[in-house]
Design an enzyme around this catalytic site. Structure first.
Site, PDB file in Angstrom:
ATOM      1  N   GLU A  76      60.927  11.405  -6.046  1.00 33.25           N
ATOM      2  CA  GLU A  76      60.704  12.394  -5.100  1.00 33.25           C
ATOM      3  C   GLU A  76      60.231  11.896  -3.650  1.00 33.25           C
ATOM      4  O   GLU A  76      58.889  11.657  -4.164  1.00 33.25           O
ATOM      5  CB  GLU A  76      60.309  13.548  -5.507  1.00 33.25           C
ATOM      6  CG  GLU A  76      60.124  14.838  -4.712  1.00 33.25           C
ATOM      7  CD  GLU A  76      59.186  15.902  -4.645  1.00 33.25           C
ATOM      8  OE1 GLU A  76      59.434  17.061  -3.953  1.00 33.25           O
ATOM      9  OE2 GLU A  76      59.333  16.100  -6.453  1.00 33.25           O
ATOM     10  N   GLU A 101      54.336  10.299  -0.981  1.00 30.75           N
ATOM     11  CA  GLU A 101      53.017  11.702  -0.361  1.00 30.75           C
ATOM     12  C   GLU A 101      52.322  10.943   0.557  1.00 30.75           C
ATOM     13  O   GLU A 101      51.757  10.246  -0.435  1.00 30.75           O
ATOM     14  CB  GLU A 101      52.258  12.260  -1.452  1.00 30.75           C
ATOM     15  CG  GLU A 101      51.853  13.996  -0.787  1.00 30.75           C
ATOM     16  CD  GLU A 101      52.963  14.270   0.731  1.00 30.75           C
ATOM     17  OE1 GLU A 101      52.233  13.947   2.317  1.00 30.75           O
ATOM     18  OE2 GLU A 101      53.994  15.057   0.690  1.00 30.75           O
ATOM     19  N   ASP A 128      54.285   5.237   3.079  1.00 29.19           N
ATOM     20  CA  ASP A 128      55.528   6.058   4.022  1.00 29.19           C
ATOM     21  C   ASP A 128      56.530   5.537   3.309  1.00 29.19           C
ATOM     22  O   ASP A 128      56.791   4.579   2.793  1.00 29.19           O
ATOM     23  CB  ASP A 128      55.656   4.988   4.972  1.00 29.19           C
ATOM     24  CG  ASP A 128      57.070   5.715   6.258  1.00 29.19           C
ATOM     25  OD1 ASP A 128      57.587   6.258   5.311  1.00 29.19           O
ATOM     26  OD2 ASP A 128      56.745   5.328   7.336  1.00 29.19           O
ATOM     27  N   ASP A 151      59.745  18.113   6.368  1.00 30.18           N
ATOM     28  CA  ASP A 151      59.493  18.607   7.664  1.00 30.18           C
ATOM     29  C   ASP A 151      60.239  19.751   8.646  1.00 30.18           C
ATOM     30  O   ASP A 151      61.362  18.331   8.410  1.00 30.18           O
ATOM     31  CB  ASP A 151      58.305  17.880   8.426  1.00 30.18           C
ATOM     32  CG  ASP A 151      57.799  18.814   9.597  1.00 30.18           C
ATOM     33  OD1 ASP A 151      58.121  19.932  10.476  1.00 30.18           O
ATOM     34  OD2 ASP A 151      56.724  18.661   9.547  1.00 30.18           O
ATOM     35  N   LYS A 155      61.853  22.150  16.995  1.00 29.72           N
ATOM     36  CA  LYS A 155      61.966  22.846  18.107  1.00 29.72           C
ATOM     37  C   LYS A 155      62.724  21.945  19.055  1.00 29.72           C
ATOM     38  O   LYS A 155      63.575  20.304  17.854  1.00 29.72           O
ATOM     39  CB  LYS A 155      61.243  22.368  18.737  1.00 29.72           C
ATOM     40  CG  LYS A 155      60.046  23.763  18.991  1.00 29.72           C
ATOM     41  CD  LYS A 155      58.346  22.893  19.768  1.00 29.72           C
ATOM     42  CE  LYS A 155      57.876  23.962  19.339  1.00 29.72           C
ATOM     43  NZ  LYS A 155      56.456  23.898  20.664  1.00 29.72           N
ATOM     44  N   ASP A 187      64.733  25.938   4.083  1.00 28.56           N
ATOM     45  CA  ASP A 187      64.901  27.116   4.610  1.00 28.56           C
ATOM     46  C   ASP A 187      64.967  27.052   5.486  1.00 28.56           C
ATOM     47  O   ASP A 187      64.754  28.269   5.859  1.00 28.56           O
ATOM     48  CB  ASP A 187      63.457  27.531   3.641  1.00 28.56           C
ATOM     49  CG  ASP A 187      62.142  26.737   4.151  1.00 28.56           C
ATOM     50  OD1 ASP A 187      61.651  26.007   4.352  1.00 28.56           O
ATOM     51  OD2 ASP A 187      60.937  27.736   4.156  1.00 28.56           O
ATOM     52  N   THR A 224      59.039  26.812  -6.188  1.00 33.97           N
ATOM     53  CA  THR A 224      57.493  26.748  -5.759  1.00 33.97           C
ATOM     54  C   THR A 224      57.062  27.807  -5.184  1.00 33.97           C
ATOM     55  O   THR A 224      57.762  29.088  -4.603  1.00 33.97           O
ATOM     56  CB  THR A 224      57.967  25.758  -4.598  1.00 33.97           C
ATOM     57  OG1 THR A 224      58.104  26.238  -3.517  1.00 33.97           O
ATOM     58  CG2 THR A 224      58.157  24.375  -4.512  1.00 33.97           C
ATOM     59  N   GLU A 227      58.118  28.858  -2.113  1.00 33.70           N
ATOM     60  CA  GLU A 227      59.161  29.284  -1.810  1.00 33.70           C
ATOM     61  C   GLU A 227      59.439  30.537  -1.687  1.00 33.70           C
ATOM     62  O   GLU A 227      60.346  31.466  -1.893  1.00 33.70           O
ATOM     63  CB  GLU A 227      60.777  28.242  -2.807  1.00 33.70           C
ATOM     64  CG  GLU A 227      61.916  28.921  -2.529  1.00 33.70           C
ATOM     65  CD  GLU A 227      62.877  27.597  -3.659  1.00 33.70           C
ATOM     66  OE1 GLU A 227      63.943  27.857  -3.757  1.00 33.70           O
ATOM     67  OE2 GLU A 227      62.186  26.852  -4.161  1.00 33.70           O
TER      68      GLU A 227
END
Length: 246
Positions: A76, A101, A128, A151, A155, A187, A224, A227
């Site tokens: 993940e 993470e 990373d 993320d 924009k 989402d 989650t 969510e």
């Protein structure tokens, strides 16, 4: 993932890595925030990192040596505060899981879950994901890669920062075994459309549902708190499951 809760204003701590979070130059898909841990997260981190932490300096791993067995391996990328990853690992003790993470409070929170639930089938990187893919994981070693709620960089001028891009997907492809699954979820409808465009054009992948179709949420992807909050506000969630074909 984006469910970043249970944080309090405790003194900041530094990364366990002996070198920077990332070695890559150019456009990044994340902004490294100043991390602060709760006391419980820091204590769990201090106790658990030596056993469950993995580093870039270890180089290319042999998952059989890391976990002491041969088992289906899941990765993940961007697990947020780690609750969902810990839930998946607890529900599938016959499988192994690696989480990545960059934000240290999330690593501490996940290690607290590992300790609280006695999980043995989970390891974590605090670097990373690009470095994990390029420097740490053997080709054809993964049965599933999961990227949940990255993320969205909503924009338009920031879309180039989105993690899910054609080049990134191809690098993941080589780490998946043939038949392995790349599971994406977001989402943001615009990002879902972007993900679908990228995956449909990606060599060596086939949609697990009809062409151009989004998948129902699999039972093994936990819902989650983030969510659930979004659903109450009327936000949609889109899952994409693509299988490596060659």
């Amino acid at each position: 993932m984006t469910d970043r809760d249970n944080q309090t204003d405790q003194p900041s701590v530094t990364s366990p890595a002996t070198s920077p979070i990332t070695t890559r130059r150019g456009i990044r898909s994340f902004v490294l925030r100043q991390g602060r841990m709760t006391v419980g997260q820091k204590n769990a981190f201090d106790r658990c990192w030596p056993k469950f932490g993995l580093t870039r300096e270890q180089g290319m791993i042999d998952p059989r040596e890391v976990f002491g067995r041969e088992a289906p391996l899941n990765l993940e990328i961007g697990f947020g505060m780690g609750k969902s990853l810990a839930t998946m690992a607890a529900a599938a003790p016959e499988q192994d899981f690696i989480g990545v993470e960059v934000h240290l409070p999330g690593v501490g929170a996940l290690l607290k879950e590992v300790e609280d639930h006695g999980l043995e089938n989970l390891r974590v990187y605090n670097i990373d994901a690009n470095d994990v893919i390029d420097l740490c994981l053997p080709d054809a070693s993964l049965d599933r890669v999961m990227v949940f709620f990255p993320d969205p960089w909503h924009k338009k001028r920031h879309h180039k920062r989105r993690l899910v891009q054609a080049e990134f997907v191809q690098r993941l492809r080589h780490k998946l075994r043939v038949g392995g699954i790349l599971h994406l979820a977001t989402d943001w409808e615009n990002y879902a459309e972007h993900m679908m465009e990228v995956m449909q054009a990606s060599e060596g992948f086939a949609n697990t549902v009809e062409e151009g179709g989004f998948s129902p949420r699999p039972d093994d992807r936990p819902i989650t708190k983030f969510e659930q909050r979004g659903e109450r506000l009327g936000h949609g969630v889109w899952d994409l499951l693509f299988r490596r074909t060659n």
